[in-house]
Design a protein around this motif. Structure first.
Motif, PDB file in Angstrom:
ATOM      1  N   THR A 192       0.900  -1.133   0.108  1.00 31.56           N
ATOM      2  CA  THR A 192      -0.395   0.275   0.437  1.00 31.56           C
ATOM      3  C   THR A 192       1.086   1.169  -0.020  1.00 31.56           C
ATOM      4  OG1 THR A 192      -1.691  -1.332   0.991  1.00 31.56           O
ATOM      5  CG2 THR A 192      -1.444   1.376   0.984  1.00 31.56           C
ATOM      6  N   GLU A 193       0.911   2.167  -1.160  1.00 27.97           N
ATOM      7  CA  GLU A 193       1.228   3.541  -0.816  1.00 27.97           C
ATOM      8  C   GLU A 193       0.928   4.369  -0.314  1.00 27.97           C
ATOM      9  OE1 GLU A 193       2.228   2.786  -6.174  1.00 27.97           O
ATOM     10  OE2 GLU A 193       3.646   3.632  -4.888  1.00 27.97           O
ATOM     11  N   LEU A 194       1.358   5.478   0.330  1.00 25.57           N
ATOM     12  CA  LEU A 194       0.105   6.104   1.090  1.00 25.57           C
ATOM     13  C   LEU A 194       1.153   7.676   1.119  1.00 25.57           C
ATOM     14  CD1 LEU A 194      -0.217   3.667   2.652  1.00 25.57           C
ATOM     15  CD2 LEU A 194      -1.389   5.682   4.374  1.00 25.57           C
ATOM     16  N   ASP A 195       0.171   8.975   0.849  1.00 27.48           N
ATOM     17  CA  ASP A 195       0.685  10.097   0.390  1.00 27.48           C
ATOM     18  C   ASP A 195       0.618  11.307   1.466  1.00 27.48           C
ATOM     19  OD1 ASP A 195       1.318  12.710  -0.850  1.00 27.48           O
ATOM     20  OD2 ASP A 195      -0.651  13.496  -1.448  1.00 27.48           O
ATOM     21  N   TRP A 196       1.552  12.108   1.718  1.00 30.44           N
ATOM     22  CA  TRP A 196       1.454  12.366   3.214  1.00 30.44           C
ATOM     23  C   TRP A 196      -0.123  12.763   3.912  1.00 30.44           C
ATOM     24  CZ3 TRP A 196       5.433  17.088   1.870  1.00 30.44           C
ATOM     25  CH2 TRP A 196       7.054  16.597   1.923  1.00 30.44           C
ATOM     26  N   TRP A 197      -0.469  12.533   5.652  1.00 29.78           N
ATOM     27  CA  TRP A 197      -1.517  12.254   5.683  1.00 29.78           C
ATOM     28  C   TRP A 197      -2.576  11.838   5.908  1.00 29.78           C
ATOM     29  CZ3 TRP A 197      -0.073  15.313   9.516  1.00 29.78           C
ATOM     30  CH2 TRP A 197       0.870  16.556   8.865  1.00 29.78           C
ATOM     31  N   GLU A 198      -2.470  10.408   4.867  1.00 26.90           N
ATOM     32  CA  GLU A 198      -3.254   9.491   4.238  1.00 26.90           C
ATOM     33  C   GLU A 198      -2.934   8.628   5.114  1.00 26.90           C
ATOM     34  OE1 GLU A 198      -4.194   9.595  -0.199  1.00 26.90           O
ATOM     35  OE2 GLU A 198      -2.884   8.575   0.468  1.00 26.90           O
ATOM     36  N   ALA A 199      -4.569   7.851   4.915  1.00 26.13           N
ATOM     37  CA  ALA A 199      -3.749   7.119   6.256  1.00 26.13           C
ATOM     38  C   ALA A 199      -4.418   5.614   6.428  1.00 26.13           C
ATOM     39  CB  ALA A 199      -4.379   7.040   7.917  1.00 26.13           C
ATOM     40  N   VAL A 200      -4.021   4.406   6.716  1.00 24.30           N
ATOM     41  CA  VAL A 200      -4.665   3.024   6.328  1.00 24.30           C
ATOM     42  C   VAL A 200      -4.744   1.954   8.291  1.00 24.30           C
ATOM     43  CG1 VAL A 200      -4.539   2.097   4.433  1.00 24.30           C
ATOM     44  CG2 VAL A 200      -3.087   1.769   6.082  1.00 24.30           C
ATOM     45  N   GLU A 201      -5.887   1.362   8.193  1.00 19.07           N
ATOM     46  CA  GLU A 201      -5.894   0.721   9.313  1.00 19.07           C
ATOM     47  C   GLU A 201      -5.840  -1.234   9.304  1.00 19.07           C
ATOM     48  OE1 GLU A 201      -9.696  -0.081  12.438  1.00 19.07           O
ATOM     49  OE2 GLU A 201      -9.397   1.731  12.301  1.00 19.07           O
ATOM     50  N   LEU A 202      -5.453  -1.749  10.053  1.00 21.39           N
ATOM     51  CA  LEU A 202      -4.978  -3.244  10.082  1.00 21.39           C
ATOM     52  C   LEU A 202      -5.120  -3.440  11.107  1.00 21.39           C
ATOM     53  CD1 LEU A 202      -3.590  -5.326   8.375  1.00 21.39           C
ATOM     54  CD2 LEU A 202      -1.875  -4.223   9.607  1.00 21.39           C
ATOM     55  N   GLY A 203      -6.626  -4.309  11.476  1.00 19.96           N
ATOM     56  CA  GLY A 203      -6.239  -5.054  13.169  1.00 19.96           C
ATOM     57  C   GLY A 203      -6.113  -4.348  13.899  1.00 19.96           C
ATOM     58  N   GLY A 204      -7.486  -2.976  14.029  1.00 16.03           N
ATOM     59  CA  GLY A 204      -7.651  -2.116  15.136  1.00 16.03           C
ATOM     60  C   GLY A 204      -6.796  -1.181  14.996  1.00 16.03           C
ATOM     61  N   VAL A 205      -5.691  -1.199  14.328  1.00 16.59           N
ATOM     62  CA  VAL A 205      -4.024   0.012  14.773  1.00 16.59           C
ATOM     63  C   VAL A 205      -4.712   0.619  13.080  1.00 16.59           C
ATOM     64  CG1 VAL A 205      -1.801  -0.240  14.612  1.00 16.59           C
ATOM     65  CG2 VAL A 205      -2.704  -1.879  15.789  1.00 16.59           C
ATOM     66  N   ARG A 206      -3.999   2.289  13.623  1.00 11.01           N
ATOM     67  CA  ARG A 206      -4.422   3.014  13.004  1.00 11.01           C
ATOM     68  C   ARG A 206      -2.687   2.844  12.304  1.00 11.01           C
ATOM     69  NH1 ARG A 206      -8.138   7.854  11.205  1.00 11.01           N
ATOM     70  NH2 ARG A 206      -6.513   9.126  10.097  1.00 11.01           N
ATOM     71  N   PHE A 207      -2.255   3.182  11.328  1.00  7.27           N
ATOM     72  CA  PHE A 207      -1.131   4.271  10.123  1.00  7.27           C
ATOM     73  C   PHE A 207      -0.998   4.769   9.767  1.00  7.27           C
ATOM     74  CE2 PHE A 207      -0.660  -0.226  11.031  1.00  7.27           C
ATOM     75  CZ  PHE A 207      -0.030  -0.747  10.997  1.00  7.27           C
ATOM     76  N   ASP A 208      -0.530   6.139   9.783  1.00 12.80           N
ATOM     77  CA  ASP A 208      -0.405   7.484   9.538  1.00 12.80           C
ATOM     78  C   ASP A 208       0.432   7.901   8.901  1.00 12.80           C
ATOM     79  OD1 ASP A 208      -3.177   9.227  10.235  1.00 12.80           O
ATOM     80  OD2 ASP A 208      -2.975   7.644  11.409  1.00 12.80           O
TER      81      ASP A 208
END
Length: 350
Positions: A192-208
């Protein structure tokens, strides 16, 4: 200079095996979910994200003339004193935040029941530098199951192909925009590629994915073709850890702290800063790292990006002595500076 990490009443290190570790070993991998809409139309270059110009011909000529790229012999005499105390990765349940420093910018982060690796480099040598000054603090075979990997940028001391080759190809990998193809070419299937200030969630943990004052380059032809940045990880209980990756000092720290208040622990770089005229824009020195910690409003700081590879010309132990002095000068509580030895761990228990 072997030493044990200091503890406050709020910290403890667990050594007993936990049933949770056994239960999750065979559990299915958690699903990755975007938080909001993710951008996919990446530009050809991210040079407009630079917060300072890259060195030009005059700077390169000055560096070559001065030859200040490695410590003098007296700056290397303390290599045997570099802190190295490998220990077991502490078990961690869903409500625990734990970190183990493997060396340089490589951490084993236990958060929300997940095990996350940051910029994993387990190789003895990387391109363009001498071999490691200290061994890796955690043997690869002693790692728990890795639930996710986060990458800050594509420089060789942060993106190491031999290490990543050891991972199962279905390991979720979170990377800066423009870097996904590097992983898919190596048959990683959950990138998963992310730009600044984007986020994803995995197993209840958020990655910003958050900004940094840095740049990217891996070959002669890809300068700033992929993005760079840091990561804020937040679990369901609101525990929050910030991994800065590589960065100079600047305005982004205050903005990250404003958008992500209550950071429990900031993993901040303190090494590879001399000569200052050459590295100021891309690497914080120890005093700037303490200022960044204060800008973030973080509760604790763990120094990194030192004692592992020789990347610049400051004496090898100087980052540690300077960060401790800057911390004391700032009037901050000593127990909140987690100056871990390589291989050392701390566990934050609510």
């Amino acid at each position: 200079m072997k030493r044990r990490a200091e503890r406050s009443p709020q910290m403890t290190e667990r050594t007993a095996a936990a049933p949770y570790e056994t239960d999750r070993a065979t559990a299915p991998a958690p699903a990755l979910q975007p938080v909001g809409r993710l951008r996919h139309d990446w530009p050809r270059t991210f040079a407009d994200r630079l917060t300072a110009p890259l060195p030009g011909v005059r700077s390169m000529a000055r560096l070559a003339r001065e030859g200040a790229v490695r410590p003098r012999p007296e700056g290397l005499r303390d290599v045997p004193l570099l802190p190295f105390e490998p220990g077991p990765v502490p078990p961690a349940g869903p409500d625990t935040l734990a970190v183990t420093w493997a060396g340089h910018a490589s951490w084993v982060v236990r958060i929300g029941g997940l095990t996350v690796l940051t910029d994993p480099v387990w190789s003895r040598r990387i391109l363009g530098t001498p071999a490691r000054l200290t061994p890796v603090g955690v043997r690869w075979e002693d790692l728990p199951r890795v639930d996710a990997v986060v990458i800050s940028h594509n420089h060789f001391d942060h993106l190491d192909a031999p290490t990543l080759k050891r991972l199962p190809r279905d390991t979720p990998v979170l990377v800066p925009a423009g870097l996904g193809r590097w992983f898919t070419r190596r048959r990683f299937t959950r990138v998963t590629e992310l730009d600044w200030w984007e986020a994803v969630e995995l197993g209840g943990v958020r990655f910003d994915f958050v900004p940094a004052h840095h740049w990217s380059k891996r070959t002669l032809l890809d300068t700033c073709r992929s993005l760079w940045g840091g990561w804020v990880l937040t679990d369901r209980s609101g525990h929050r850890v910030y991994f800065a990756g590589d960065t100079g000092y600047g305005h982004w720290f205050a903005e990250i702290g404003r958008r992500h208040p209550g950071i429990d622990l900031a993993l901040l770089p303190i090494g590879a800063y001399d000569p200052r005229w050459w590295l100021r824009d891309v690497h914080t020195d120890p005093e700037e790292a303490v200022r960044a910690h204060q800008d973030l409003g973080a509760r604790r700081m763990a120094p990194m990006h030192w004692a592992t590879f020789v990347l610049s010309c400051e004496p090898v132990l100087e980052p540690l002595t300077r960060v401790r002095a800057a911390w004391e000068k700032a009037g901050l509580a000593r127990e909140d500076l987690w100056d871990l030895p390589i291989g050392g761990s701390r566990v934050l228990v609510p």
